[in-house]
Write a protein that holds these residues in place. Sequence first.
Motif, PDB file in Angstrom:
ATOM      1  N   GLU A 112       0.873  -1.165   0.000  1.00 53.50           N
ATOM      2  CA  GLU A 112       0.000   0.000   0.000  1.00 53.50           C
ATOM      3  C   GLU A 112       0.913   1.219   0.000  1.00 53.50           C
ATOM      4  OE1 GLU A 112      -2.737  -0.121   3.244  1.00 53.50           O
ATOM      5  OE2 GLU A 112      -3.869  -1.826   2.428  1.00 53.50           O
ATOM      6  N   GLU A 113       0.834   2.024  -1.058  1.00 54.11           N
ATOM      7  CA  GLU A 113       1.726   3.170  -1.182  1.00 54.11           C
ATOM      8  C   GLU A 113       1.381   4.245  -0.159  1.00 54.11           C
ATOM      9  OE1 GLU A 113       1.878   4.685  -5.128  1.00 54.11           O
ATOM     10  OE2 GLU A 113       2.734   2.853  -5.980  1.00 54.11           O
ATOM     11  N   LEU A 114       2.365   4.598   0.632  1.00 51.35           N
ATOM     12  CA  LEU A 114       2.203   5.639   1.649  1.00 51.35           C
ATOM     13  C   LEU A 114       3.580   6.186   1.958  1.00 51.35           C
ATOM     14  CD1 LEU A 114       0.075   7.009   3.478  1.00 51.35           C
ATOM     15  CD2 LEU A 114       0.683   5.346   5.251  1.00 51.35           C
ATOM     16  N   GLY A 115       3.740   7.495   1.805  1.00 52.53           N
ATOM     17  CA  GLY A 115       5.022   8.127   2.064  1.00 52.53           C
ATOM     18  C   GLY A 115       5.491   7.890   3.491  1.00 52.53           C
ATOM     19  N   ALA A 116       6.792   7.780   3.667  1.00 49.50           N
ATOM     20  CA  ALA A 116       7.343   7.516   4.992  1.00 49.50           C
ATOM     21  C   ALA A 116       6.921   8.571   6.012  1.00 49.50           C
ATOM     22  CB  ALA A 116       8.869   7.448   4.911  1.00 49.50           C
ATOM     23  N   GLY A 117       6.823   9.809   5.579  1.00 50.05           N
ATOM     24  CA  GLY A 117       6.448  10.874   6.495  1.00 50.05           C
ATOM     25  C   GLY A 117       5.005  10.842   6.938  1.00 50.05           C
ATOM     26  N   ASP A 118       4.179  10.091   6.225  1.00 47.86           N
ATOM     27  CA  ASP A 118       2.752  10.035   6.551  1.00 47.86           C
ATOM     28  C   ASP A 118       2.377   8.791   7.351  1.00 47.86           C
ATOM     29  OD1 ASP A 118       2.282  12.382   5.035  1.00 47.86           O
ATOM     30  OD2 ASP A 118       2.213  11.198   3.201  1.00 47.86           O
ATOM     31  N   GLN A 119       3.303   7.891   7.520  1.00 51.69           N
ATOM     32  CA  GLN A 119       2.952   6.601   8.101  1.00 51.69           C
ATOM     33  C   GLN A 119       2.681   6.649   9.603  1.00 51.69           C
ATOM     34  OE1 GLN A 119       5.280   3.212   6.849  1.00 51.69           O
ATOM     35  NE2 GLN A 119       5.592   4.051   4.794  1.00 51.69           N
ATOM     36  N   ILE A 120       3.426   7.468  10.333  1.00 52.32           N
ATOM     37  CA  ILE A 120       3.250   7.473  11.787  1.00 52.32           C
ATOM     38  C   ILE A 120       1.856   7.951  12.179  1.00 52.32           C
ATOM     39  CG2 ILE A 120       4.222   9.780  12.081  1.00 52.32           C
ATOM     40  CD1 ILE A 120       4.513   6.782  14.487  1.00 52.32           C
ATOM     41  N   GLY A 121       1.345   8.952  11.472  1.00 53.31           N
ATOM     42  CA  GLY A 121       0.008   9.442  11.789  1.00 53.31           C
ATOM     43  C   GLY A 121      -1.052   8.388  11.535  1.00 53.31           C
TER      44      GLY A 121
END
Length: 454
Positions: A112-121
Amino acid sequence: MYITTNFKDEGSFIVVKIRKIRKMVAGLSAMTMVFALTACGGGSGSSSASSSSPQPTATPAAVSATPGPVTDELKPEAGASLVIWESKEARPYLEEIMKEFTAKYDVKVKIEELGAGDQIGKLTTDGPAGVAADVVMLPHDQLGKAVSAGLVLPNDVYGEVTTKENSEVAVKAASFGGKLYGYPKSVETYALIYNKDLVKTPPKTFDEVTAFAKTYNDPKNNKYAFMWEAGNFYFNYLFLATTGGYVFGNNGTDKNDIGLNNDGAVKGAQFYGSLAKDLLPMKSGDATYDIKKGLFTAGTLAMDINGPWTIGDYKKSGVNFGVAPIPSIDGKPSVSFSGVKAWYVNAFSKYPNAARLFARFASTKEAQMQDFKLTGALPSNKEAAQDPIIKNDELVTGFLQQFEHSYPMPAIPEMGSVWEPMAAAMSDIWNNGKDAKAALDNAVQQIKDATAKK
């Protein structure tokens, strides 16, 4: 793309701190660098679970009491299947790894494509709800937030071999509170990427850059001498740090010591503001990753500040380019943010053994070499960093040289409160000509207010 919008460990760039930084960096630059935040860049989000957080609908997976050596006994759970979060840029490498992993362990894997910076949220909400990925890719600056919220499992099975194989700096970056959580994959920083057909010799100073811009800039024809993501604090940090600013004191661990509005930071912010007129005549928000990429691959952008994550696309474009350290400011080497990306196992995964196996499989020397070949990611594995394919690569050398003047992004949870106020302050200075001191004072007060609540 971001290494979050901002990858992060920060300390004071006074003489004493510089010594500490160089000592820390020496270990990694000697064997690796490897330096993709990013993210490139980063994001913000709540740093820990609170009483208002959703009630967990999933139960954290069991954790081994103590880290131990690799064993042949770890097997994937019956019927296991995995979901992996990763950025679009990493798909070429990850698809190959998935095929090999499935062939070996008979475990299906989905991206599932998700930028590294958006994953923690997303992990903060989706993890306890039982709908998050089993394995996530986080920049090291977000580890404190993940651990504080109980979102990731320790690297408790492969800890010994992970520590042995990877750079000491990378292992420390993937650890929190003295415990290893991550499976390091790559290290990164940003540097100067220049079009060799337009710039024969990369500039050593920003004075040289602005002089070139006066003869080259032609906005009507999309010609720009030099660009970076001017609205992104991950990249703008270099202007404050080079002249003496820092995020948190005590090597990025003291939330009460904020150096983003000290005299050095103000001086750097004033210089940054001057570039809106002398170097890059556009709104800070218009200098995005995609815009820069389009201009550089079209051959009209002469120089770009970017990270190794963009190398694959730039090679495909056919542009003749090189990589060099970022030009100096006021006679001082420019200081960039650096970071370490690692795989982490979701504490609420239904298949923690399969997830551990994948995190290990996707972070071995062989996997990191494949990642480098397909995407340009710089390995944290010590043997991989010494491979002739990497050591003799001209582009890698440029990033390594810049890495020597980089500083790891702070990993404490309070770092999440830094990005938005600082991005707003720098944009206000750039777009509206706001007084640098006033803008930074306001941002620091917002950071203090936010961290006081944690």
